[in-house]
Design a protein around this motif. Sequence first.
Motif, PDB file in Angstrom:
ATOM      1  N   ILE A  69       0.839  -1.192   0.000  1.00  0.00           N
ATOM      2  CA  ILE A  69       0.000   0.000   0.000  1.00  0.00           C
ATOM      3  C   ILE A  69       0.879   1.249   0.000  1.00  0.00           C
ATOM      4  O   ILE A  69       0.584   2.243  -0.676  1.00  0.00           O
ATOM      5  N   GLY A  70       1.974   1.214   0.734  1.00  0.00           N
ATOM      6  CA  GLY A  70       2.877   2.357   0.776  1.00  0.00           C
ATOM      7  C   GLY A  70       3.435   2.706  -0.588  1.00  0.00           C
ATOM      8  O   GLY A  70       3.538   3.889  -0.955  1.00  0.00           O
ATOM      9  N   GLU A  73       0.743   4.388  -2.540  1.00  0.00           N
ATOM     10  CA  GLU A  73       0.541   5.776  -2.129  1.00  0.00           C
ATOM     11  C   GLU A  73       1.544   6.706  -2.792  1.00  0.00           C
ATOM     12  O   GLU A  73       1.188   7.810  -3.242  1.00  0.00           O
ATOM     13  N   GLN A  94      -6.871   0.367   9.520  1.00  0.00           N
ATOM     14  CA  GLN A  94      -5.989   1.432   9.042  1.00  0.00           C
ATOM     15  C   GLN A  94      -5.622   1.207   7.569  1.00  0.00           C
ATOM     16  O   GLN A  94      -5.652   2.148   6.760  1.00  0.00           O
ATOM     17  N   ARG A  98      -6.505   3.590   4.181  1.00  0.00           N
ATOM     18  CA  ARG A  98      -5.523   4.044   3.190  1.00  0.00           C
ATOM     19  C   ARG A  98      -5.954   3.647   1.786  1.00  0.00           C
ATOM     20  O   ARG A  98      -5.814   4.435   0.840  1.00  0.00           O
ATOM     21  N   ASP A 101      -8.728   5.916   0.526  1.00  0.00           N
ATOM     22  CA  ASP A 101      -8.197   7.201   0.068  1.00  0.00           C
ATOM     23  C   ASP A 101      -7.614   7.075  -1.342  1.00  0.00           C
ATOM     24  O   ASP A 101      -7.869   7.925  -2.207  1.00  0.00           O
ATOM     25  N   ARG A 356       8.864   1.953   1.899  1.00  0.00           N
ATOM     26  CA  ARG A 356       7.398   1.900   2.000  1.00  0.00           C
ATOM     27  C   ARG A 356       6.973   0.447   1.912  1.00  0.00           C
ATOM     28  O   ARG A 356       6.377  -0.013   0.936  1.00  0.00           O
TER      29      ARG A 356
END
Length: 358
Positions: A69-70, A73, A94, A98, A101, A356
């Motif tokens: 996910i990092g 992003e 959490q 993410r 978003d 990440r």
Amino acid sequence: MSRSPAGADPATPYLRVDVARLRANLERTARWAADAGVALRPHAKTHKCLEVARLQLDTGAAGLTVATIGEAEVFVDAGVEDVFIAYPLWLTDQAAARLRDLAGRADLAIGVDSAEAAARAARLLEGSGVAALMEVDSGQHRSGVAPETAGQLAVAAVEAGLPVRGVFTFPGHSYAPAALRTAADDEARALRVATASFRAAGLEPDVVSGGSTPSLEHTHTEELTELRPGVYAFGDAQQWELGTMEPADLALVCRATVVSHAGGRIVLDAGSKALGADRASYATGWGRLPAYADARVVQLSEHHAVVDLADAPLPALGTYVDVVPNHVCAAVNLADTLWAETGGGLEAWSVAARGRNS
């Protein structure tokens, strides 16, 4: 982005990218995929770099693949609009927030390989638009369900309320000298069976996704709709030794300095903290030297690489020597910056998604 002063090199060791070779690799693979009628969705975990991602998208990539996910992003924040997280995510509240978003700003898909994970994702992502691909095992025996059960898993996901886009696999067992073609054959069989199981369950997979750099040229493209190679952008010593890329295609090296002639060999200032510590069973050393085809990195410590040059004369102390890392993904993950040769000097490209990992 910054530029190295004219005539000056960054302090060694550092990762150096030949942009002309990088572009050639990207364009060649994009043409191959287009001629085969499949989409190209390269894996950005190899480079973690916005500049490389833009080049891939500019040369025809349909979107990007990432592992976390990092990473997603970082690339979505930079404007990438189509991302697949090719990993069997187990979501927390959490993590789901993410993903929600991201889904508001990009077309987003995730991997699933269990009914439990699908049900959890359906509950936590309800109404977000995040879709899923069912992962099948095509021979690496890492993650993924048996291909014949892919349709059953997809039905469970749909019934839980998770939109299902299709099926994916990674033929990671292609990383062996005798397995380039057989891994591609295994991948084709797995995806064929998985697609049939979808249809038997009354579902049509819109996406059938696979591919790896070693097996790429042997891919049965009639069984897929998209390919997700990663290492093809830069290449590395593994690809050199597997015979899937020529030394002239390798676009990333670690530039190091000769600091010692101890024992009649050269010692470089690029150890495992610059080159990475990976060494496959078939590898003949800890890295390869483009200027010395017979040389091998025979010993690797955190800050030392000991190189046997065979019969070649020893370069003088202070000489720069380029080393091709065994596994480029691991080497890039250790660097903050890629120094790109653009023809007008060196530009600093940030390894923006470094670290990440979640």
